[in-house]
Design a protein around this motif. Structure first.
Motif, PDB file in Angstrom:
ATOM      1  N   CYS A 104      41.881  47.595  36.892  1.00 51.25           N
ATOM      2  CA  CYS A 104      43.251  47.449  37.369  1.00 51.25           C
ATOM      3  C   CYS A 104      43.619  45.974  37.457  1.00 51.25           C
ATOM      4  O   CYS A 104      42.879  45.165  38.001  1.00 51.25           O
ATOM      5  N   ARG A 153      45.982  45.146  41.551  1.00 52.15           N
ATOM      6  CA  ARG A 153      45.201  44.837  42.749  1.00 52.15           C
ATOM      7  C   ARG A 153      46.016  44.745  44.028  1.00 52.15           C
ATOM      8  O   ARG A 153      45.941  43.766  44.768  1.00 52.15           O
ATOM      9  N   CYS A 180      43.721  49.245  46.202  1.00 57.42           N
ATOM     10  CA  CYS A 180      43.417  49.371  44.766  1.00 57.42           C
ATOM     11  C   CYS A 180      42.044  50.005  44.560  1.00 57.42           C
ATOM     12  O   CYS A 180      41.083  49.646  45.229  1.00 57.42           O
ATOM     13  N   THR A 181      41.962  50.959  43.617  1.00 55.96           N
ATOM     14  CA  THR A 181      40.664  51.567  43.311  1.00 55.96           C
ATOM     15  C   THR A 181      39.932  50.793  42.211  1.00 55.96           C
ATOM     16  O   THR A 181      38.795  51.127  41.890  1.00 55.96           O
ATOM     17  N   THR A 182      40.580  49.808  41.638  1.00 55.83           N
ATOM     18  CA  THR A 182      40.133  48.951  40.521  1.00 55.83           C
ATOM     19  C   THR A 182      39.947  49.716  39.198  1.00 55.83           C
ATOM     20  O   THR A 182      40.033  49.112  38.148  1.00 55.83           O
ATOM     21  N   CYS A 224      45.395  51.055  38.106  1.00 56.13           N
ATOM     22  CA  CYS A 224      44.895  52.278  38.731  1.00 56.13           C
ATOM     23  C   CYS A 224      46.102  53.096  39.185  1.00 56.13           C
ATOM     24  O   CYS A 224      47.214  52.570  39.301  1.00 56.13           O
ATOM     25  N   CYS A 268      47.964  51.690  42.433  1.00 58.17           N
ATOM     26  CA  CYS A 268      48.833  50.518  42.263  1.00 58.17           C
ATOM     27  C   CYS A 268      50.079  50.861  41.456  1.00 58.17           C
ATOM     28  O   CYS A 268      51.166  50.384  41.748  1.00 58.17           O
TER      29      CYS A 268
HETATM   30 ZN    ZN Z   1      44.891  48.973  41.410  1.00 53.90          ZN
END
Ligand code: ZN
Length: 231
Positions: free
Chosen positions: A26, A29, A33-35, A62, A65
């Motif tokens: 991601c 951020r 955020c789950t990245t 993600c 976001c």
């Molecule tokens: Zn994210």
């Protein structure tokens, strides 16, 4: 959100390309955020004239976001309100900062990560690096400033934003961009002069910059003040 016909067909391929380019990470951020990126976000929404297919206007996101962003139209206020934003990016933070200072006039705000680290009175460690606490604190300050810039909450005559990230044009708001690249010879010599060698983050950033150059699209015309690249 209703599915638009544009999301069918070629979109699937472009979407995959962007996810691969951004390493399924991601790029937005936001808090929470789950990245892990599973979606692709238009940086400038197409409803506001953002390019649909242009990789420069797309980034991996993600689900969290992307959903957060959809309703946050005020984060796009910078496009029509607030001072003009100039993105100054290149492989060397010192050169970028120098260029920002040359352009700055009274009433201009320079948003520069190194300057923020220094303003926090971060002292270099014996290896010539700033301790992580200053770097992360400066990052928080910079993100807070950027959030305010996106919402056009910062008044002033102009904003100069520096970055050594090769993906800067896809990450940051700007009206015009200037590439400051004196070429790898000058850049790495400058870094060495600053005592930055080996795996120093600044050296890694410069390497990352040059590694990504061949695939980078040409910079847009912008205000016409972009430096030509010397390589
Ligand atoms: Zn994210």
């Amino acid at each position: 959100m209703a599915r638009k016909p544009e999301y069918a067909g070629p979109w699937r391929r472009i979407r995959q390309q962007i996810l691969t380019r951004d390493h399924h990470t991601c790029q937005i951020r936001l808090p929470g955020c789950t990245t892990h990126a599973t979606q692709v976000d238009h940086i400038i929404p197409t409803s506001q004239g953002g390019a649909w297919w242009d990789g420069n206007n797309l980034r991996a996101s993600c689900a969290h976001c992307n959903n957060q962003r959809i309703d946050r139209t005020n984060t796009n206020r910078w496009q029509t309100k607030g001072p003009p934003i100039t993105l100054i990016h290149g492989p060397n933070a010192h050169h970028n900062h120098q260029h920002a200072h040359e352009l700055a006039q009274p009433g201009y705000l320079i948003i520069d990560h190194t300057a923020l680290v220094t303003a926090l009175e971060g002292n270099l460690d014996p290896k010539g690096r700033y301790p992580e606490v200053y770097i992360s604190a400066a990052g928080i300050a910079r993100n807070a400033l950027l959030a305010a810039v996106r919402k056009a909450e910062i008044e002033g005559r102009g904003i100069l934003l520096t970055s050594t990230n090769p993906d800067a044009p896809t990450l940051f708001p700007y009206h015009q961009q200037i590439v400051v690249d004196h070429g790898p010879d000058v850049v790495f010599a400058q870094l060495e002069e600053e005592g930055k060698t080996g795996t120093h983050p600044a050296v890694r950033a410069a390497r990352r910059w040059y590694a990504q150059q061949p695939t980078r699209p040409e910079t847009e015309g912008g205000g016409g003040s972009g430096l030509s690249r010397s390589w």
